[in-house]
Design a protein around this motif. Structure first.
Motif, mmCIF file in Angstrom:
data_model
loop_
_atom_site.group_PDB
_atom_site.id
_atom_site.type_symbol
_atom_site.label_atom_id
_atom_site.label_comp_id
_atom_site.label_asym_id
_atom_site.label_seq_id
_atom_site.Cartn_x
_atom_site.Cartn_y
_atom_site.Cartn_z
ATOM 1 N N PRO A 109 0.896 -1.142 0.088
ATOM 2 C CA PRO A 109 -0.027 0.038 -0.060
ATOM 3 C C PRO A 109 0.638 1.301 -0.099
ATOM 4 O O PRO A 109 1.772 1.109 0.968
ATOM 5 N N VAL A 110 0.525 2.124 -0.678
ATOM 6 C CA VAL A 110 1.231 3.416 -0.711
ATOM 7 C C VAL A 110 0.449 4.608 -1.105
ATOM 8 O O VAL A 110 -0.650 4.668 -1.920
ATOM 9 N N LEU A 111 0.630 5.742 -0.230
ATOM 10 C CA LEU A 111 -0.002 6.932 -0.215
ATOM 11 C C LEU A 111 0.970 7.814 -0.887
ATOM 12 O O LEU A 111 1.983 8.221 -0.603
ATOM 13 N N THR A 112 0.339 8.639 -2.001
ATOM 14 C CA THR A 112 1.387 9.595 -2.690
ATOM 15 C C THR A 112 0.840 10.764 -2.388
ATOM 16 O O THR A 112 -0.230 11.170 -2.327
ATOM 17 N N ALA A 113 1.659 11.902 -2.548
ATOM 18 C CA ALA A 113 1.544 13.190 -2.198
ATOM 19 C C ALA A 113 2.615 14.128 -2.718
ATOM 20 O O ALA A 113 3.735 13.422 -3.182
ATOM 21 N N ALA A 114 2.240 15.311 -3.029
ATOM 22 C CA ALA A 114 3.195 16.199 -3.467
ATOM 23 C C ALA A 114 3.053 17.663 -2.987
ATOM 24 O O ALA A 114 1.805 18.052 -2.768
ATOM 25 N N THR A 115 4.055 18.570 -3.283
ATOM 26 C CA THR A 115 3.899 19.805 -2.928
ATOM 27 C C THR A 115 4.341 20.704 -4.010
ATOM 28 O O THR A 115 5.303 20.178 -4.725
ATOM 29 N N GLY A 116 3.788 21.903 -4.125
ATOM 30 C CA GLY A 116 4.219 22.820 -5.167
ATOM 31 C C GLY A 116 3.842 24.296 -5.010
ATOM 32 O O GLY A 116 2.929 24.552 -3.922
ATOM 33 N N GLY A 117 4.119 25.001 -5.731
ATOM 34 C CA GLY A 117 3.830 26.593 -5.410
ATOM 35 C C GLY A 117 2.463 26.880 -5.997
ATOM 36 O O GLY A 117 1.872 27.872 -5.297
ATOM 37 N N THR A 118 1.805 26.125 -6.681
ATOM 38 C CA THR A 118 0.609 26.600 -7.412
ATOM 39 C C THR A 118 -0.018 25.428 -7.640
ATOM 40 O O THR A 118 0.414 24.187 -7.788
ATOM 41 N N ALA A 119 -1.397 25.327 -7.401
ATOM 42 C CA ALA A 119 -2.393 24.111 -7.534
ATOM 43 C C ALA A 119 -2.418 23.590 -9.104
ATOM 44 O O ALA A 119 -2.935 22.660 -9.067
ATOM 45 N N ARG A 120 -1.874 24.440 -9.894
ATOM 46 C CA ARG A 120 -1.850 24.028 -11.412
ATOM 47 C C ARG A 120 -1.002 22.834 -11.393
ATOM 48 O O ARG A 120 -0.912 22.169 -12.631
ATOM 49 N N HIS A 121 -0.021 22.587 -10.519
ATOM 50 C CA HIS A 121 0.764 21.344 -10.715
ATOM 51 C C HIS A 121 0.228 20.078 -10.084
ATOM 52 O O HIS A 121 0.774 19.077 -9.941
ATOM 53 N N SER A 122 -1.140 20.404 -9.653
ATOM 54 C CA SER A 122 -1.826 18.995 -8.874
ATOM 55 C C SER A 122 -1.965 17.810 -9.674
ATOM 56 O O SER A 122 -1.536 16.664 -8.951
ATOM 57 N N LEU A 123 -1.984 17.887 -11.044
ATOM 58 C CA LEU A 123 -2.135 16.827 -11.905
ATOM 59 C C LEU A 123 -0.775 15.950 -12.045
ATOM 60 O O LEU A 123 -0.705 14.854 -12.525
ATOM 61 N N VAL A 124 0.323 16.423 -11.386
ATOM 62 C CA VAL A 124 1.651 15.830 -11.397
ATOM 63 C C VAL A 124 1.480 14.347 -10.632
ATOM 64 O O VAL A 124 1.795 13.335 -10.919
ATOM 65 N N LEU A 125 0.507 14.248 -9.857
ATOM 66 C CA LEU A 125 0.182 13.043 -9.057
ATOM 67 C C LEU A 125 -0.365 11.850 -9.931
ATOM 68 O O LEU A 125 -0.069 10.878 -9.731
ATOM 69 N N GLU A 126 -1.256 12.508 -10.758
ATOM 70 C CA GLU A 126 -2.052 11.731 -11.463
ATOM 71 C C GLU A 126 -1.196 11.063 -12.714
ATOM 72 O O GLU A 126 -1.280 9.918 -13.271
ATOM 73 N N HIS A 127 -0.542 12.122 -13.559
ATOM 74 C CA HIS A 127 0.342 11.639 -14.854
ATOM 75 C C HIS A 127 1.654 11.224 -14.537
ATOM 76 O O HIS A 127 2.280 10.788 -15.562
ATOM 77 N N PHE A 146 -2.276 16.759 -2.914
ATOM 78 C CA PHE A 146 -1.387 17.765 -3.308
ATOM 79 C C PHE A 146 -1.523 19.062 -2.617
ATOM 80 O O PHE A 146 -2.701 19.489 -2.096
ATOM 81 N N ALA A 147 -0.398 19.744 -1.920
ATOM 82 C CA ALA A 147 -0.530 20.847 -1.099
ATOM 83 C C ALA A 147 0.242 22.156 -1.767
ATOM 84 O O ALA A 147 1.462 21.666 -2.111
ATOM 85 N N ALA A 148 -0.390 22.800 -2.539
ATOM 86 C CA ALA A 148 -0.001 24.121 -2.748
ATOM 87 C C ALA A 148 0.131 25.248 -1.919
ATOM 88 O O ALA A 148 -0.181 25.101 -0.653
ATOM 89 N N SER A 149 0.954 26.215 -2.234
ATOM 90 C CA SER A 149 1.122 27.355 -1.061
ATOM 91 C C SER A 149 0.139 27.655 -0.482
ATOM 92 O O SER A 149 0.048 27.899 0.804
ATOM 93 N N GLU A 150 -1.038 27.929 -1.030
ATOM 94 C CA GLU A 150 -2.175 28.570 -0.443
ATOM 95 C C GLU A 150 -2.893 27.476 0.265
ATOM 96 O O GLU A 150 -4.010 27.996 1.060
ATOM 97 N N ASP A 151 -2.645 26.280 0.150
ATOM 98 C CA ASP A 151 -3.491 25.289 0.885
ATOM 99 C C ASP A 151 -3.183 25.313 2.079
ATOM 100 O O ASP A 151 -3.934 24.898 3.237
ATOM 101 N N TRP A 152 -1.919 25.623 2.927
ATOM 102 C CA TRP A 152 -1.651 25.689 4.185
ATOM 103 C C TRP A 152 -2.524 26.627 5.035
ATOM 104 O O TRP A 152 -2.575 27.820 4.684
#
Length: 204
Positions: A109-127, A146-152
């Protein structure tokens, strides 16, 4: 049970490590509520960068890298978090999983996550990230975080979960798969059981 967290953040402190810690806490809380004890180990890839480069060139992992690989391959569940660089996972993140035996994550079992400066990068997790672990035949939980800067510090709105809600949901999904994982099984049986459990998951 053993939970291993892989963080590919480059700075100290880093939002990548912060997200990794929150996800680990969520999964541990869910497992504790189910009466399961969890030992957690964190692998900071920034500390292994030189060792990874040497291993890729020589084919021989130094002891510290060997210990990190063992922590990942022997875990009952993984949380992997990468920063986004050039619209994909980081090179350090990819290099680490390049040196792991492709068969060693089968059924895990694997939980995947990522961080980035903008939510426009969120599809990195899927593609990018999800296909990587599908290739390694791991069982990836449905919710990727996915956690963008504004998500915190954001609580979300009427139509979307905020970051805390997504963290709780993903942690619960990982905990359910870890708890259902057979203690000893052939990889094929392991995958079948986990896929069946994944298909039965329902979260409100």
């Amino acid at each position: 049970m053993r939970l291993t967290v892989v963080s590919a953040g480059l700075s100290t402190p880093s939002s990548t490590r912060l997200l990794a810690d929150r996800l680990a806490e969520s999964a541990r809380d869910e497992l504790a509520a189910a009466g399961r004890e969890v030992a957690t180990e964190v692998v900071e890839l920034r500390e292994l960068a030189g060792h990874l480069a040497n291993h890729l060139v020589t084919g021989f992992p130094p002891p510290r890298l060997s210990a990190a690989i063992e922590a990942v391959t022997s875990a009952d569940g993984l949380i992997v978090v990468t920063p986004v660089f050039a619209a994909s996972y980081s090179g350090l993140f990819k290099s680490f999983f390049d040196v792991i035996d492709p068969d060693s994550l089968t059924g895990k079992p694997v939980l995947t996550a990522a961080t980035g400066g903008t939510a426009r990068h969120s599809l990195v997790l899927e593609h990018a990230v999800r296909p990587l672990f599908a290739y390694l035949r791991a069982v990836v939980v449905p919710t990727a975080v996915f956690a963008a800067s504004e998500d915190w510090g954001s609580g979300g709105d009427a139509y979307t979960d905020g970051l805390p809600g997504r963290v709780r949901r993903a942690g619960a999904e990982l905990a359910a798969l870890m708890a259902a994982r057979p203690a000893a099984a052939e990889p094929e049986d392991d995958v079948t059981a986990l896929e069946r459990q994944l298909a039965d998951l329902r979260f409100d």
